[in-house]
Write a protein that holds these residues in place. Structure first.
Motif, PDB file in Angstrom:
ATOM      1  N   VAL A   1      -6.670   3.200   2.005  1.00 18.42           N
ATOM      2  CA  VAL A   1      -6.098   3.661   3.273  1.00 18.42           C
ATOM      3  C   VAL A   1      -7.192   4.287   4.140  1.00 18.42           C
ATOM      4  O   VAL A   1      -7.279   4.021   5.346  1.00 18.42           O
TER       5      VAL A   1
ATOM      6  N   PRO B   1      -2.520  18.148  -3.118  1.00 21.07           N
ATOM      7  CA  PRO B   1      -3.388  17.150  -2.496  1.00 21.07           C
ATOM      8  C   PRO B   1      -4.858  17.412  -2.827  1.00 21.07           C
ATOM      9  O   PRO B   1      -5.267  18.554  -3.052  1.00 21.07           O
TER      10      PRO B   1
ATOM     11  N   ARG C   1      -1.047   9.986   7.038  1.00 19.45           N
ATOM     12  CA  ARG C   1      -0.710   8.867   6.141  1.00 19.45           C
ATOM     13  C   ARG C   1      -0.849   9.227   4.665  1.00 19.45           C
ATOM     14  O   ARG C   1      -0.172   8.653   3.811  1.00 19.45           O
ATOM     15  N   LEU C   2      -1.735  10.166   4.365  1.00 16.39           N
ATOM     16  CA  LEU C   2      -1.970  10.528   2.961  1.00 16.39           C
ATOM     17  C   LEU C   2      -1.453  11.931   2.641  1.00 16.39           C
ATOM     18  O   LEU C   2      -1.922  12.575   1.708  1.00 16.39           O
TER      19      LEU C   2
ATOM     20  N   VAL D   1      -1.322  13.715  -0.778  1.00 15.68           N
ATOM     21  CA  VAL D   1      -2.266  13.037  -1.681  1.00 15.68           C
ATOM     22  C   VAL D   1      -3.700  13.470  -1.380  1.00 15.68           C
ATOM     23  O   VAL D   1      -4.447  13.877  -2.273  1.00 15.68           O
ATOM     24  N   VAL D   2      -4.087  13.374  -0.104  1.00 21.17           N
ATOM     25  CA  VAL D   2      -5.435  13.749   0.329  1.00 21.17           C
ATOM     26  C   VAL D   2      -5.326  14.553   1.622  1.00 21.17           C
ATOM     27  O   VAL D   2      -4.522  14.226   2.495  1.00 21.17           O
TER      28      VAL D   2
ATOM     29  N   LEU E   1       0.991   4.148  -2.905  1.00 22.59           N
ATOM     30  CA  LEU E   1       0.781   5.574  -2.649  1.00 22.59           C
ATOM     31  C   LEU E   1       1.942   6.415  -3.166  1.00 22.59           C
ATOM     32  O   LEU E   1       1.753   7.498  -3.710  1.00 22.59           O
TER      33      LEU E   1
ATOM     34  N   ARG F   1       0.838  -1.209   0.000  1.00 19.98           N
ATOM     35  CA  ARG F   1       0.000   0.000   0.000  1.00 19.98           C
ATOM     36  C   ARG F   1       0.867   1.252   0.000  1.00 19.98           C
ATOM     37  O   ARG F   1       0.575   2.228  -0.695  1.00 19.98           O
TER      38      ARG F   1
ATOM     39  N   GLU G   1      -5.559   3.563  -4.150  1.00 28.03           N
ATOM     40  CA  GLU G   1      -4.749   3.216  -2.977  1.00 28.03           C
ATOM     41  C   GLU G   1      -5.091   4.106  -1.790  1.00 28.03           C
ATOM     42  O   GLU G   1      -5.135   3.657  -0.646  1.00 28.03           O
ATOM     43  N   ALA G   2      -5.338   5.386  -2.063  1.00 26.36           N
ATOM     44  CA  ALA G   2      -5.709   6.305  -0.993  1.00 26.36           C
ATOM     45  C   ALA G   2      -7.091   5.959  -0.447  1.00 26.36           C
ATOM     46  O   ALA G   2      -7.338   6.054   0.765  1.00 26.36           O
TER      47      ALA G   2
ATOM     48  N   VAL H   1      -5.625  10.064   8.855  1.00 26.62           N
ATOM     49  CA  VAL H   1      -5.772  10.178   7.399  1.00 26.62           C
ATOM     50  C   VAL H   1      -4.799  11.205   6.836  1.00 26.62           C
ATOM     51  O   VAL H   1      -4.064  10.937   5.876  1.00 26.62           O
ATOM     52  N   ASN H   2      -4.767  12.383   7.428  1.00 23.58           N
ATOM     53  CA  ASN H   2      -3.941  13.456   6.873  1.00 23.58           C
ATOM     54  C   ASN H   2      -2.450  13.190   6.984  1.00 23.58           C
ATOM     55  O   ASN H   2      -1.666  13.647   6.146  1.00 23.58           O
TER      56      ASN H   2
END
Length: 336
Positions: free
Chosen positions: A251, A26, A55-56, A59-60, A10, A6, A247-248, A52-53
């Protein structure tokens, strides 16, 4: 190994964005909650956002804009449906009723969220949210915490409910009417004044969150047993969800599953803390006798399911089947 794949996925997504655009921006998800930011019900939200913020990152990014001061609590489902907001981080299934006639089935479910993933109920809720709300249903932050009747009149049997004026949302109306009580529609933020001025005699709220409104100051009794189940939903508008790399997405779903356990344990602790605050404020806990409690609960659940099946013949019967303990596959949780 799954975690490594994973992470690699990412990294590839991020690198591809840099290669195409020169600089990857992002995907920003604008989110709201049913309650103000400082409300105890929102306890798991900052933890979810941090996970979330972090780990991503790149991206997000989920931005929590606020609560009803940004979009009215009752209007948030429509705002999510239309894309006026990208995400509702925390809200009650009760507020979904105008758009989702079967919404109350979540409150009468016999299963936790992780059990519903095993029974097939979670997948059915995903279908319903997509159809009714144009959104991706991620799950509920916690299970186990019940709703409670808080009253200024001592309730010891079902007959004591006759003539009781109860602040209600549509979820409670069928059983309140069956018991002879009088439902009164009042916004959450106005319950304090309504109790103080005796506009209502009682209100129903989960075992956690009522002290955020200071309601222990104007309430005498907490009636036991509790009923229903607090199941705050989280969902993302489908258009926004489909713009997120696969992938996101995985997650975010993985973090949501983890939070179901984490938030449930935290919610139980918050409810215990609130009980202490209520006792210190002078509230009394009134426990209905077992035989009466059984009758009390039977009326609540039978009347609620009757209304659900009547209003949603498409999904009501299937939800009742899949949210029953009987729906769990044998050996689904061998450690229990």
């Amino acid at each position: 190994m799954r975690g490594w794949w994973r992470l690699i996925g990412l990294m590839l997504v991020l690198c591809f964005g840099v290669w195409v655009n020169g600089f990857a921006q992002p995907i920003v998800i604008k989110a709201v909650t049913a309650f103000p930011k400082n409300h105890l019900n929102n306890d798991p939200v900052p933890i979810f956002l941090e996970k979330v913020n972090s780990r991503l990152k790149g991206v997000v990014e989920i931005k929590w804009l606020g609560g009803p001061e940004v979009v009215d609590t009752y209007e948030q489902p429509r705002a999510l449906q239309s894309g006026a907001v990208d995400m509702v981080l925390y809200s009650s299934f009760g507020y979904l009723k105008p758009l989702m006639p079967e919404a109350y089935a979540k409150s009468v479910s016999e299963l936790t969220e992780w059990e519903e993933r095993k029974s097939g109920a979670h997948a059915l809720w995903e279908e319903i949210f997509a159809k009714r709300l144009n959104s991706k249903y991620l799950g509920t932050f916690h299970s186990y915490v019940p709703f409670v009747l808080y009253s200024n009149k001592k309730i010891q049997k079902a007959e004591d409910m006759k003539g009781l004026r109860v602040r209600a949302m549509p979820l409670y109306v069928p059983f309140l009417k069956a018991m002879g009580a009088i439902p009164v529609t009042i916004a959450p933020g106005d319950i304090y004044t309504a109790m103080e001025r005796k506009v209502v005699d009682a209100f129903i709220w989960p075992q956690m969150g009522m002290i955020s409104w200071g309601l222990q100051e104007v309430t005498k009794y907490q009636i036991i047993p509790g009923f229903y189940r607090m199941e705050p939903w989280t969902a993302i508008n489908l258009n926004k969800w489909n713009a997120i790399p696969k992938e996101a997405q995985r997650v975010i779903e993985e973090i949501m599953e983890d939070m179901e356990y984490i938030a449930t344990m935290r919610a139980i602790q918050v409810a215990k803390y609130e009980d202490e605050v209520r006792i210190k404020a002078g509230m009394q806990f009134v426990e209905i006798q077992p035989s009466e409690a059984e009758r009390f609960l039977k009326i609540i659940y039978e009347e609620t399911w009757k209304a659900i099946v009547q209003e949603s013949p498409e999904y009501g019967p299937r939800l009742r089947q899949l949210t029953s303990k009987k729906a769990l596959p044998k050996g689904a949780f061998p450690w229990m």
